[in-house]
Design a protein around this motif. Structure first.
Motif, PDB file in Angstrom:
ATOM      1  N   LEU A  28      21.776  21.688  26.751  1.00 22.88           N
ATOM      2  CA  LEU A  28      22.542  20.958  25.743  1.00 22.88           C
ATOM      3  C   LEU A  28      23.989  21.432  25.707  1.00 22.88           C
ATOM      4  O   LEU A  28      24.924  20.622  25.649  1.00 22.88           O
ATOM      5  N   VAL A  29      24.206  22.752  25.763  1.00 27.86           N
ATOM      6  CA  VAL A  29      25.560  23.291  25.737  1.00 27.86           C
ATOM      7  C   VAL A  29      26.348  22.836  26.960  1.00 27.86           C
ATOM      8  O   VAL A  29      27.517  22.432  26.854  1.00 27.86           O
ATOM      9  N   GLY A  30      25.731  22.869  28.121  1.00 22.33           N
ATOM     10  CA  GLY A  30      26.427  22.462  29.341  1.00 22.33           C
ATOM     11  C   GLY A  30      26.810  20.999  29.336  1.00 22.33           C
ATOM     12  O   GLY A  30      27.954  20.632  29.644  1.00 22.33           O
ATOM     13  N   GLY A  31      25.860  20.126  28.971  1.00 19.98           N
ATOM     14  CA  GLY A  31      26.169  18.699  28.945  1.00 19.98           C
ATOM     15  C   GLY A  31      27.190  18.348  27.886  1.00 19.98           C
ATOM     16  O   GLY A  31      28.091  17.528  28.117  1.00 19.98           O
ATOM     17  N   PHE A  32      27.076  18.960  26.711  1.00 18.32           N
ATOM     18  CA  PHE A  32      28.023  18.683  25.630  1.00 18.32           C
ATOM     19  C   PHE A  32      29.425  19.150  26.004  1.00 18.32           C
ATOM     20  O   PHE A  32      30.413  18.450  25.755  1.00 18.32           O
ATOM     21  N   THR A  33      29.542  20.327  26.608  1.00 17.30           N
ATOM     22  CA  THR A  33      30.857  20.845  26.990  1.00 17.30           C
ATOM     23  C   THR A  33      31.511  19.956  28.043  1.00 17.30           C
ATOM     24  O   THR A  33      32.728  19.705  27.988  1.00 17.30           O
ATOM     25  N   ALA A  34      30.729  19.476  29.000  1.00 15.01           N
ATOM     26  CA  ALA A  34      31.287  18.576  30.015  1.00 15.01           C
ATOM     27  C   ALA A  34      31.812  17.298  29.379  1.00 15.01           C
ATOM     28  O   ALA A  34      32.848  16.762  29.780  1.00 15.01           O
ATOM     29  N   MET A  35      31.115  16.805  28.356  1.00  7.03           N
ATOM     30  CA  MET A  35      31.579  15.600  27.670  1.00  7.03           C
ATOM     31  C   MET A  35      32.868  15.876  26.891  1.00  7.03           C
ATOM     32  O   MET A  35      33.785  15.046  26.867  1.00  7.03           O
ATOM     33  N   VAL A  36      32.957  17.039  26.259  1.00  9.09           N
ATOM     34  CA  VAL A  36      34.126  17.366  25.445  1.00  9.09           C
ATOM     35  C   VAL A  36      35.390  17.450  26.294  1.00  9.09           C
ATOM     36  O   VAL A  36      36.490  17.167  25.811  1.00  9.09           O
ATOM     37  N   THR A  37      35.275  17.824  27.576  1.00  3.52           N
ATOM     38  CA  THR A  37      36.471  17.914  28.430  1.00  3.52           C
ATOM     39  C   THR A  37      37.183  16.570  28.510  1.00  3.52           C
ATOM     40  O   THR A  37      38.418  16.504  28.445  1.00  3.52           O
ATOM     41  N   SER A  38      36.418  15.487  28.632  1.00  4.96           N
ATOM     42  CA  SER A  38      37.048  14.165  28.664  1.00  4.96           C
ATOM     43  C   SER A  38      37.570  13.764  27.298  1.00  4.96           C
ATOM     44  O   SER A  38      38.545  13.020  27.194  1.00  4.96           O
ATOM     45  N   LEU A  39      36.939  14.263  26.245  1.00  5.50           N
ATOM     46  CA  LEU A  39      37.403  13.958  24.902  1.00  5.50           C
ATOM     47  C   LEU A  39      38.719  14.658  24.598  1.00  5.50           C
ATOM     48  O   LEU A  39      39.575  14.129  23.877  1.00  5.50           O
ATOM     49  N   ALA A  40      38.906  15.851  25.151  1.00  8.31           N
ATOM     50  CA  ALA A  40      40.079  16.665  24.822  1.00  8.31           C
ATOM     51  C   ALA A  40      41.276  16.375  25.707  1.00  8.31           C
ATOM     52  O   ALA A  40      42.416  16.566  25.282  1.00  8.31           O
ATOM     53  N   ILE A  41      41.054  15.928  26.931  1.00 11.78           N
ATOM     54  CA  ILE A  41      42.158  15.759  27.877  1.00 11.78           C
ATOM     55  C   ILE A  41      42.757  14.376  27.726  1.00 11.78           C
ATOM     56  O   ILE A  41      42.082  13.366  27.928  1.00 11.78           O
ATOM     57  N   SER A  42      44.021  14.324  27.374  1.00  7.92           N
ATOM     58  CA  SER A  42      44.745  13.056  27.284  1.00  7.92           C
ATOM     59  C   SER A  42      46.012  13.067  28.134  1.00  7.92           C
ATOM     60  O   SER A  42      46.808  12.131  28.052  1.00  7.92           O
ATOM     61  N   ASP A  43      46.215  14.109  28.938  1.00  6.49           N
ATOM     62  CA  ASP A  43      47.363  14.147  29.839  1.00  6.49           C
ATOM     63  C   ASP A  43      47.180  13.117  30.945  1.00  6.49           C
ATOM     64  O   ASP A  43      46.055  12.805  31.359  1.00  6.49           O
ATOM     65  N   LEU A  44      48.283  12.595  31.439  1.00  6.31           N
ATOM     66  CA  LEU A  44      48.240  11.605  32.510  1.00  6.31           C
ATOM     67  C   LEU A  44      48.312  12.247  33.890  1.00  6.31           C
ATOM     68  O   LEU A  44      47.724  11.745  34.836  1.00  6.31           O
ATOM     69  N   HIS A  45      49.054  13.338  34.008  1.00 12.78           N
ATOM     70  CA  HIS A  45      49.275  13.958  35.308  1.00 12.78           C
ATOM     71  C   HIS A  45      48.117  14.890  35.649  1.00 12.78           C
ATOM     72  O   HIS A  45      47.666  15.676  34.806  1.00 12.78           O
TER      73      HIS A  45
END
Length: 762
Positions: free
Chosen positions: A51-68
């Motif tokens: 659960l921790v691994g899958g949730f953390t992988a999902m949060v990376t896309s939630l947190a990253i909003s940079d374009l480059h």
């Protein structure tokens, strides 16, 4: 043929998703979570670690909003240690609920306060918040930290591997995708433009459709500008790219304005020459659209048609059609200069008539950042206090509803404050969050009930909901919440904790969280929609004043660099104003008069931004060594507009907090407003005349904006009707370079609304 159709399909897909940003984010979340779960399952880790691994992988896309890509990697690097630290703190404090709640509130304050540093600050705050939330959600203990820490590291490693190992997404690749988005949306604009010219359908309906497509085209330009601001690797090349993109956008907007004007005067049934001219112009627009199609070669028959449809030849046609012909010619030149890809040598090379000035080589694109201003910093401090107060209420109320699931209320409170400023924005975000949660609960219950006995199917459905969560556009936030709740239902079913009571509790906790958010934003340092929109309006006017000042300075320095930059800053300020006004212009707003006034203001600002963009584009084609008389005329016109802008800043800064009781305005669109301006009575204007015309049109827009913000009383409106009319030959006078004084033109309508003074949009 197959390759061409595939390219067309992919290009259309790219036009819907600018730069494929949402697709990349969704695939990063899904593939990263799948890779993390696969590795952890192969290592024989516990369900909590999975659960921790899958949730953390999902949060990376939630947190990253940079374009480059480089900036995304930096944010990931900062997020890994912060996630470990927050997870450890949450696990250690799990046995002490009171202390955990206090620390959670402190973490929330710091995370919200970090938003002043832009996208990376917001991303880092998301990493910290979500890691602490994860510890509370799983009920983690200190003895589990080694296992959970290893799962976090595996998740970050899987995300990096998914994003960069199969094929590192370089800056040029991202820029090429953005260019394909721009090309696809420009083709869409041209398609509707050609239809509008010949269909004979309802002009107003097609104009609205064309307006929406122009907005999508402009959004692609803003995205390219943001990416170039992040990239900053080759200032000269980036400057040329932005110049060519801006020129193509302005040319496309001008063509649509001229087309709408021509379409509003349909030809007579027996006027065959006029109808033939319209068909010929539409054919030229379609051929120009074909030139933007990827991987297409011009067939011999098409080459013959191109010669027949030479933009310089139109044997018959009315004056508006002749104007459209000039617009097609200008857009064709911009498309040829743009090239097949924005990063290609054709796009970055100079046009034959463009001088290679030192300022061109030293061009620097500055991204418009609200975080750089003191107002933004004060705003994050205010919002941090609001979110902390709302979260404290959510923790207390959440424990009363359910001591085991109180964190759902805190998450709902946290989310409704993201990218919001005023009480109205928080309220609108809260309604969307609650609606999506209710619909998602029904959806998740159905899926979990049907797929409950099949664990692998539940996992697949969970990943599908995760993909939908990230691929859904952010403006459809209710749909994002819908997929989040569906994903939670699949997760609870996998953990054998799914029940109807849990889903009902989820809805209750969400309702509590959003209610606490609305209450806090209304009581703790509140800022109303009216005040927020006025602040953004003042910021827009300040940028406009700087643009007008730069216009006069560019004549003496032989550079249009700062002018282009100021025009794009103005576009960003307009987007901020549009966002601040969203609760007012929303269709569900019951106060129709306020809604129409806000839409009218937005319409006027959009018209002014169009003329500002045109100013920047025309300035790049001015011949060098203009005479002193022309410089004096431009300086005088710009100074007069600056004075009017200063007056508007004073009016916007001292507007009363209550709504005006002026007459309800008639709302159209910026495209209709611009097409209603009177055409020139001359032939093809010179760049100098174009520059003067756009300054004059901008000045007329400011006059209309002044009357919209500070309408005269009914007595003044009836006493001086002649003071609100325009001379019939105004466009001709402006075309010759003679500018009217500040009081010579007025808006020819009632006190609250009216079309701009007739003039030329060329």
């Amino acid at each position: 043929m197959v390759a061409r159709k595939t390219a067309l399909l992919w290009d259309r897909f790219a036009a819907v998703d600018p730069g494929l940003m949402r697709l990349v984010s969704a695939m990063r979340a899904v593939l990263g979570a799948a890779a993390s779960l696969t590795v952890l399952a192969a290592l024989g880790q516990s369900d909590t670690a999975l659960l921790v691994g899958g949730f953390t992988a999902m949060v990376t896309s939630l947190a990253i909003s940079d374009l480059h890509p480089r900036n995304q990697l930096i944010t990931l690097g900062l997020g890994a240690p912060l996630s470990l630290a927050a997870l450890a703190a949450g696990a250690v404090l799990t046995p002490y609920p009171l202390t955990a709640g206090i620390v959670f509130l402190l973490l929330i304050y710091v995370a919200v306060h970090a938003r002043r540093y832009g996208a990376r600050g917001q991303g880092v705050g998301v990493f910290g918040f979500m890691a602490f939330f994860l510890a509370q959600f799983t009920g983690a203990r200190a003895v589990q930290l080694p296992q959970m820490g290893a799962a976090v590291l595996v998740a970050f490693g899987a995300v990096v591997a998914v994003c960069y190992c199969p094929g590192f997404m370089t800056s040029s690749r991202v820029l090429a995708r953005l260019q394909r988005t721009f090309n696809g949306r420009l083709r869409d604009v041209l398609r509707v433009t050609a239809t509008l010219l010949t269909s004979g359908q309802d002009t107003d309906t097609l104009s609205l459709s064309l307006e929406r497509r122009l907005d999508r085209l402009h959004a692609a330009v803003l995205l390219i500008e943001d990416f170039l601001g992040e990239r900053a690797v080759d200032e000269a090349t980036d400057g040329q790219i932005l110049r060519h993109i801006s020129r193509a956008e302005v040319a496309a907007q001008r063509l649509t304005v001229l087309t709408v004007r021509a379409a509003r005067t349909p030809p007579a049934a027996d006027d065959l020459a006029e109808r033939a001219a319209r068909q010929r112009l539409a054919a030229q627009i379609r051929f120009l659209r074909h030139q933007l199609t990827p991987k297409t070669a011009t067939a011999p028959r098409q080459q013959k048609q191109e010669r027949e449809d030479d933009p310089g030849i139109l044997p018959a046609g009315s004056a508006p059609l002749q104007d459209c012909l000039q617009g097609i010619d200008e857009l064709a030149a911009a498309v040829r200069l743009l090239g097949p890809h924005v990063s290609s040598p054709m796009a970055t090379g100079r046009a034959p008539h463009e001088p290679a000035t030192p300022q061109t080589r030293a061009f620097s694109v500055r991204r418009y950042r609200d975080a750089d201003s003191e107002d933004r910093k004060r705003g994050t401090t205010r919002q941090a206090l609001q979110v902390t107060a709302a979260s404290a209420l959510s923790i207390l109320g959440g424990h009363l509803l359910s001591p085991d699931h109180w964190y759902w209320a805190v998450v709902a409170t946290w989310v409704v404050f993201i990218n919001t400023k005023s009480t109205g924005e928080v309220l609108l975000q809260s309604v969307r969050r609650l609606a999506g949660t209710v619909l998602g609960a029904v959806f998740g219950y159905g899926l979990a009930t049907l797929a409950g006995p099949y664990g692998p199917l539940l996992l697949v459905l969970l990943l599908v909901c995760m993909f939908g969560m990230f691929y859904t556009p952010s403006d459809a936030y209710w749909a994002v919440t819908f997929f989040i709740t569906g994903m939670l239902s699949m997760l609870l079913a996998l953990l054998d904790t799914f029940s109807t009571d849990v889903l009902v509790l989820r809805v209750q906790e969400t309702a509590l969280g959003v209610s606490c958010g609305v209450l806090a934003t209304a009581l703790v340092l509140p800022i109303t929609v009216h005040r927020a929109s006025d602040e953004e309006l003042v910021r827009f006017l300040l940028v406009l004043r700087r643009l007008l000042h730069t216009t006069t300075r560019s004549l003496s320095t032989d550079t249009t660099t700062s002018l282009i930059r100021a025009a794009h800053d103005l576009d960003q300020a307009l987007e901020s104003f549009r966002k601040a006004c969203l609760p007012l212009i929303h269709p569900l707003n019951p106060q129709r008069a306020r809604r129409d006034r806000a839409r009218h203001l937005l319409e006027l600002l959009e018209a002014g931004a169009y003329h500002a963009r045109s100013l920047a584009a025309v300035a790049g084609h001015l011949p060098q060594g203009d005479d002193a008389e022309y410089t004096t005329r431009v300086t005088s016109a710009a100074d007069r507009a600056q004075e009017r802008t200063t007056q508007l800043i004073r009016i916007a800064s001292r507007r009363p907090g209550t709504a005006s009781h002026s007459a309800r305005p008639k709302v159209t669109t910026a495209l209709s407003l611009l097409s209603g301006e009177r055409r020139m009575r001359r032939g093809r204007p010179s760049p100098q005349q174009r520059l003067l015309l756009h300054i004059d049109r901008l000045d007329m827009t400011l006059i209309a904006l002044t009357q919209a913000l500070d309408p005269p009383g009914p007595t003044a409106a009836h006493t001086h009707p002649s003071a609100r009319t325009c001379p019939a030959d105004h466009a001709v006078v402006v075309a010759t370079g003679s500018m009217h004084g500040p009081s010579s033109c007025r808006v020819a309508s009632g006190p609250a609304r009216g079309p701009l003074c007739p003039g030329a949009v060329t």
